[in-house]
Design a protein around this motif. Structure first.
Motif, PDB file in Angstrom:
ATOM      1  N   HIS A   1      41.176   8.699  33.359  1.00 28.55           N
ATOM      2  CA  HIS A   1      41.450   7.342  32.868  1.00 28.55           C
ATOM      3  C   HIS A   1      42.785   7.338  32.122  1.00 28.55           C
ATOM      4  O   HIS A   1      43.132   8.316  31.466  1.00 28.55           O
ATOM      5  CB  HIS A   1      40.369   6.866  31.891  1.00 28.55           C
TER       6      HIS A   1
ATOM      7  N   ALA B   1      43.692   4.816  29.855  1.00 30.67           N
ATOM      8  CA  ALA B   1      43.622   4.192  28.530  1.00 30.67           C
ATOM      9  C   ALA B   1      42.173   4.099  28.080  1.00 30.67           C
ATOM     10  O   ALA B   1      41.257   4.149  28.898  1.00 30.67           O
ATOM     11  CB  ALA B   1      44.230   2.802  28.575  1.00 30.67           C
TER      12      ALA B   1
ATOM     13  N   ARG C   1      38.998   2.079  26.482  1.00 32.34           N
ATOM     14  CA  ARG C   1      38.501   0.717  26.363  1.00 32.34           C
ATOM     15  C   ARG C   1      38.257   0.435  24.887  1.00 32.34           C
ATOM     16  O   ARG C   1      38.245   1.349  24.076  1.00 32.34           O
ATOM     17  CB  ARG C   1      37.192   0.579  27.132  1.00 32.34           C
TER      18      ARG C   1
ATOM     19  N   GLN D   1      36.398   2.746  22.068  1.00 30.70           N
ATOM     20  CA  GLN D   1      36.125   4.137  22.453  1.00 30.70           C
ATOM     21  C   GLN D   1      36.894   5.141  21.603  1.00 30.70           C
ATOM     22  O   GLN D   1      36.342   6.145  21.156  1.00 30.70           O
ATOM     23  CB  GLN D   1      36.480   4.356  23.932  1.00 30.70           C
TER      24      GLN D   1
ATOM     25  N   THR E   1      26.199  -2.987  27.469  1.00 30.35           N
ATOM     26  CA  THR E   1      26.009  -2.201  28.694  1.00 30.35           C
ATOM     27  C   THR E   1      27.266  -2.267  29.554  1.00 30.35           C
ATOM     28  O   THR E   1      27.851  -3.333  29.707  1.00 30.35           O
ATOM     29  CB  THR E   1      24.817  -2.771  29.483  1.00 30.35           C
ATOM     30  N   GLY E   2      27.674  -1.130  30.054  1.00 34.15           N
ATOM     31  CA  GLY E   2      28.854  -1.089  30.906  1.00 34.15           C
ATOM     32  C   GLY E   2      30.166  -0.944  30.160  1.00 34.15           C
ATOM     33  O   GLY E   2      31.231  -0.845  30.765  1.00 34.15           O
ATOM     34  N   ALA E   3      30.090  -0.929  28.823  1.00 31.01           N
ATOM     35  CA  ALA E   3      31.323  -0.866  28.028  1.00 31.01           C
ATOM     36  C   ALA E   3      31.937   0.536  28.022  1.00 31.01           C
ATOM     37  O   ALA E   3      33.106   0.711  27.704  1.00 31.01           O
ATOM     38  CB  ALA E   3      31.047  -1.320  26.596  1.00 31.01           C
ATOM     39  N   GLY E   4      31.115   1.531  28.381  1.00 39.67           N
ATOM     40  CA  GLY E   4      31.656   2.890  28.420  1.00 39.67           C
ATOM     41  C   GLY E   4      31.204   3.765  27.266  1.00 39.67           C
ATOM     42  O   GLY E   4      32.002   4.471  26.651  1.00 39.67           O
ATOM     43  N   LYS E   5      29.914   3.759  26.980  1.00 34.80           N
ATOM     44  CA  LYS E   5      29.411   4.576  25.880  1.00 34.80           C
ATOM     45  C   LYS E   5      29.462   6.070  26.211  1.00 34.80           C
ATOM     46  O   LYS E   5      29.781   6.877  25.341  1.00 34.80           O
ATOM     47  CB  LYS E   5      27.962   4.168  25.547  1.00 34.80           C
ATOM     48  N   SER E   6      29.151   6.423  27.463  1.00 38.06           N
ATOM     49  CA  SER E   6      29.072   7.854  27.782  1.00 38.06           C
ATOM     50  C   SER E   6      30.371   8.574  27.437  1.00 38.06           C
ATOM     51  O   SER E   6      30.365   9.657  26.867  1.00 38.06           O
ATOM     52  CB  SER E   6      28.782   8.070  29.260  1.00 38.06           C
TER      53      SER E   6
HETATM   54  P1  ADP Z   1      27.387   2.244  29.179  1.00 38.87           P
HETATM   55  O1  ADP Z   1      26.660   3.540  28.956  1.00 38.87           O
HETATM   56  O2  ADP Z   1      28.082   1.755  27.941  1.00 38.87           O
HETATM   57  O3  ADP Z   1      26.540   1.176  29.789  1.00 38.87           O
HETATM   58  P2  ADP Z   1      28.982   3.838  30.975  1.00 38.87           P
HETATM   59  O4  ADP Z   1      29.278   4.898  30.005  1.00 38.87           O
HETATM   60  O5  ADP Z   1      27.972   4.136  32.015  1.00 38.87           O
HETATM   61  O6  ADP Z   1      28.560   2.492  30.227  1.00 38.87           O
HETATM   62  O7  ADP Z   1      30.368   3.381  31.643  1.00 38.87           O
HETATM   63  C1  ADP Z   1      30.460   2.337  32.567  1.00 38.87           C
HETATM   64  C2  ADP Z   1      31.609   2.565  33.514  1.00 38.87           C
HETATM   65  O8  ADP Z   1      32.854   2.443  32.849  1.00 38.87           O
HETATM   66  C3  ADP Z   1      31.596   3.940  34.153  1.00 38.87           C
HETATM   67  O9  ADP Z   1      31.800   3.776  35.529  1.00 38.87           O
HETATM   68  C4  ADP Z   1      32.807   4.644  33.528  1.00 38.87           C
HETATM   69  O10 ADP Z   1      33.391   5.559  34.404  1.00 38.87           O
HETATM   70  C5  ADP Z   1      33.728   3.496  33.216  1.00 38.87           C
HETATM   71  N1  ADP Z   1      34.659   3.789  32.090  1.00 38.87           N
HETATM   72  C6  ADP Z   1      34.302   4.182  30.853  1.00 38.87           C
HETATM   73  N2  ADP Z   1      35.402   4.339  30.068  1.00 38.87           N
HETATM   74  C7  ADP Z   1      36.478   4.025  30.808  1.00 38.87           C
HETATM   75  C8  ADP Z   1      37.913   3.968  30.559  1.00 38.87           C
HETATM   76  N3  ADP Z   1      38.431   4.282  29.384  1.00 38.87           N
HETATM   77  N4  ADP Z   1      38.707   3.592  31.581  1.00 38.87           N
HETATM   78  C9  ADP Z   1      38.179   3.260  32.788  1.00 38.87           C
HETATM   79  N5  ADP Z   1      36.856   3.287  33.093  1.00 38.87           N
HETATM   80  C10 ADP Z   1      36.008   3.654  32.117  1.00 38.87           C
END
Ligand code: ADP
Ligand code: MG
Length: 709
Positions: A25, A27, A29, A32, A51-56
């Motif tokens: 990646h 940048a 989000r 993060q 959800t979908g914000a990129g917690k992992s």
């Molecule tokens: P959550 O657990 O918050 O619901 P995820 O961690 O599953 O969300 O992330 C959702 C999607 O966003 C994944 O496909 C991940 O690869 C993508 N993602 C996370 N951080 C970034 C980033 N900095 N740039 C681009 N894509 C990202």
């Protein structure tokens, strides 16, 4: 979006470089980077992001930047493998421990973690029951423990898992390790409970990413049903993709009938629901009336209007539903119709759901008397509920009282006992086909079938053998949801068979011999929480400031004095008043220029001092190009202008221990193009240096219809 960071700016390149190298990646989000830094600094956090914000990524990146392995506890077994596969695809060593993994593979995974060859070990809460695993944990501490979907640990969350809670009671080694929790559930009391259950009172919240600047929130107060119908008809005149939420199936049917609209609720036949869904997703300009059963996973980005025909039960539910508007980032409206009758209905439901201690005790008493002489079991046909209600004199509350007794461990449905009776489940179509057919995961059924197919493929099985609780653990659905899903899908998509009939009740020994009673404090706390939840909606309807700011504050997101500028309340603030005189425009420009230099570093008082030419030996002040620019204007006028700029959203105050003034996006824009200063309204007379007027507040509460055209 720019992110404020806690650590020194010098580390940014290293973190960004790691982000690129490990995940590809370019940048971060929103939110993060702050989380990554603070985890790296050893802090314990409760992170809340949608959800979908990129917690992992928030825990995966620090894990990659530090030695040792990270333990990720997640209740979603069905999707664990997907997470592990995604990491492996990036070349990051990860493995999971669950029942689909053979014992030799499990041993190998643990050995790899111990040898430093593995960075991530994913597992379900049940794993902590294994003595072998606990020994392993004692000897090989992970660098970080992540609790994903952490709301499941809270008994006030919507998806409570007792197994999740037990981990923290039975595994002392966890107390010495760095623990971070992640969830998308933003209610403050769930977060408090997460902290309590984890035994970490100092764990800090980071709530981020909930802001939706393109959504225009408004509340319209109506007197009666006809009034509400008129409002909806006016709103529908816009002819844009619209979703109308009602709180009950009956109301949904009635409204759809009256307005000649299509509808969706969970009580409709499968085919009719699918049609309604297809209509909403594919029609160019659909209008659909629905209950909250509609919406999960609907991928229509250009919904321009979400109307709530009834007052919802909680602010969180409201935001989630209203948030289905404007996913494309373009302006969209979220209108809540407020009426006294609805509020009364919600209050009534709250009472029904919170029986007094006496009622719960009476139900328990009655059950104790009905309990068979040989002690344990009571066969409990559905019809007996009513009879019990009559005898315990609480007809409306029997079901709730029994659920409460169950939650308090005084009563068990027999199949919750030990492992529960085993059932078997077979999908009617080949697994790969089920997976492909439901991959879009639009509805609860899709999600369930998709997860189930994934899970079975992971295990290399064709059918599922286990209790409904096992099924719940594998798919992430609650037992109540599963009962509904299995019913609806039986013989259509699957065949579920379980020998023991539902409704076998078992009183705990203490409940039977009378040594245990319902927990009065628990009941009281639950009532208080439900009350607070309802009050949060009332508070929103009556909010005097920016609607969205009100919600953000409720969730705990730090947004300072940011405001959306487009909700009904913000709109009202800039209405009225007068425009700036040429002099005042000049002064406002000076203020914005001055703030540009010290952006985010000065509090209100110090900044006003700078403008007025305060003698201060700091070079920041005396050396500032705008030092004393309002010296001849006077303190009152300076205060008035600052307030007006803040009310117009050109400057804002940051949150935190030391609130500072900062330029907003609109403020920067105003420096480039003075037209934006037209938004700034003053309420003093143009000639006099009159006493600073406070920005006008919204008119008395929310008792008047607003914004009706
Ligand atoms: P959550 O657990 O918050 O619901 P995820 O961690 O599953 O969300 O992330 C959702 C999607 O966003 C994944 O496909 C991940 O690869 C993508 N993602 C996370 N951080 C970034 C980033 N900095 N740039 C681009 N894509 C990202
Ligand atoms: Mg996640």
């Amino acid at each position: 979006m720019a992110v404020t960071t806690g650590g020194g700016a010098g580390e940014t390149p290293a973190i960004l470089e790691a982000l690129r190298r490990h995940f590809g990646h370019t940048a971060f989000r929103e939110g993060q980077e702050e989380v990554v830094r603070r985890i790296l600094a050893g802090e314990e956090l409760c992170v809340v992001m949608p959800t979908g914000a990129g917690k992992s990524l928030c825990y995966q990146l620090p894990a990659m930047m530090r030695p040792g392995y990270t333990l990720v506890i997640s209740p979603l077994i069905a999707l664990m493998k997907d997470q592990v596969d995604a990491l492996n695809a990036h070349g990051l060593p990860a493995a999971c421990l669950n029942s689909a993994v053979t014992p030799p593979q499990q041993t190998a995974a643990m050995r790899a973690a111990a040898d430093g060859q593995l960075k991530f070990l994913y597992l379900a809460p049940e794993r902590f029951r294994s003595a072998q695993f606990n020994d392993f944990l004692e000897q090989h501490h992970p660098a970080l423990v992540v609790v994903d979907e952490a709301h499941c640990i809270s008994q006030w969350g919507h998806d409570f898992r007792p197994d999740y809670q037990r981990i923290w009671q039975g595994t002392p080694v966890l107390r010495q390790l760095q623990v971070c929790a992640f969830t998308a559930t933003a209610t403050p009391h769930v977060r408090d409970d997460i902290r309590e259950q984890l035994g970490r009172p100092g764990m800090e919240d980071i709530v981020t990413g909930f802001r939706r600047p393109n959504l225009r929130f408004s509340v319209l107060s109506c007197r009666g049903r006809q009034d509400k119908l008129d409002v909806v008809e006016t709103l529908l005149a816009k002819r844009v993709p619209t979703l109308i939420y009602c709180s009950t199936r009956k109301e949904t049917e009635q409204l759809a009938g009256q307005l000649g609209l299509r509808m969706y609720h969970a009580g409709m036949a499968e085919a009719a629901r699918r049609q309604a869904q297809d209509y909403f997703v594919s029609d160019t300009c659909p209008t659909l009336v629905a209950t909250n059963a509609f919406g999960m996973g609907i991928d229509r980005a250009d919904v321009r209007q979400v109307i709530h025909f009834n007052v919802p039960g909680s602010l969180e539910a409201y935001y989630q539903e209203a948030g289905r508007a404007g996913r494309d980032g373009l302006p969209a409206d979220c209108v809540l119709i407020d009426s006294y009758t609805d509020v009364r209905i919600q209050e009534y439901l709250m009472d029904v759901n919170n029986p007094p201690f006496e009622v719960v005790a009476a139900v328990l008493d009655q059950l104790r008397r009905d309990c068979r002489a040989d002690g344990s079991c009571l066969w409990w046909p559905e019809a007996a509920y009513e009879e019990l209600g009559e005898r315990a004199k609480c007809a409306a509350q029997v079901g709730t009282a029994m659920r409460i007794l169950e939650r308090q461990g005084l009563l068990q449905r027999a199949f919750t006992h030990v492992a529960g009776p085993l059932g078997s489940l077979r999908l009617l179509a080949p697994l790969a086909q089920v997976e492909a057919d439901h991959a879009a995961q639009r509805t609860q059924r899709d999600i369930f079938l998709y997860r189930l197919a994934r899970w079975l493929q992971t295990c290399g099985e064709h059918s599922f053998q286990g209790s409904i609780f096992d099924l719940s653990r594998c798919t992430g659905f609650s037992v109540e949801q599963l009962n509904r899903l299995l019913d609806a899908l039986q013989d259509k998509a699957l065949r579920w068979h379980c020998d023991v009939p539902d409704g076998v009740l078992l009183l705990s020994p203490q409940a039977r011999d009378g040594s245990a009673a319902p927990d009065r404090d628990w009941l009281e706390k639950k009532r208080q929480l439900d009350r607070r939840r309802l009050d949060s909606v009332r508070g929103y309807c009556r909010a005097e400031g920016c609607r969205q700011l009100h919600i953000m504050r409720y969730f705990g997101e730090r947004v300072g004095s940011w405001r959306c500028g487009v909700c009904d309340q913000c709109g009202q603030r800039t209405a009225g008043g007068r425009e700036l005189t040429p002099d005042e425009r000049r002064w406002c420009r000076s203020i914005l220029l001055a703030l540009q230099v010290v952006d985010g570093r000065f509090g209100r008082r110090r900044f006003a001092g700078l403008l007025l030419g305060a003698e201060d030996n700091s070079p920041d002040i005396t050396g500032h190009p705008q030092h004393g620019c309002l010296a001849t204007v006077g303190k009152d006028k300076a205060d008035e202008l600052l307030q007006a700029l803040e009310a117009a959203g050109l400057i804002a105050v940051t949150d935190g221990d030391y609130p500072c003034l900062e330029l907003t996006g609109a403020g920067h824009a105003a420096l480039r193009d003075e037209a934006a200063l037209a938004e700034v309204r003053l309420f003093s007379r143009p000639d006099g240096h009159a006493k600073a007027a406070t920005p006008r507040r919204g008119r008395a509460g929310a008792c008047h219809p607003r914004g009706r055209r």
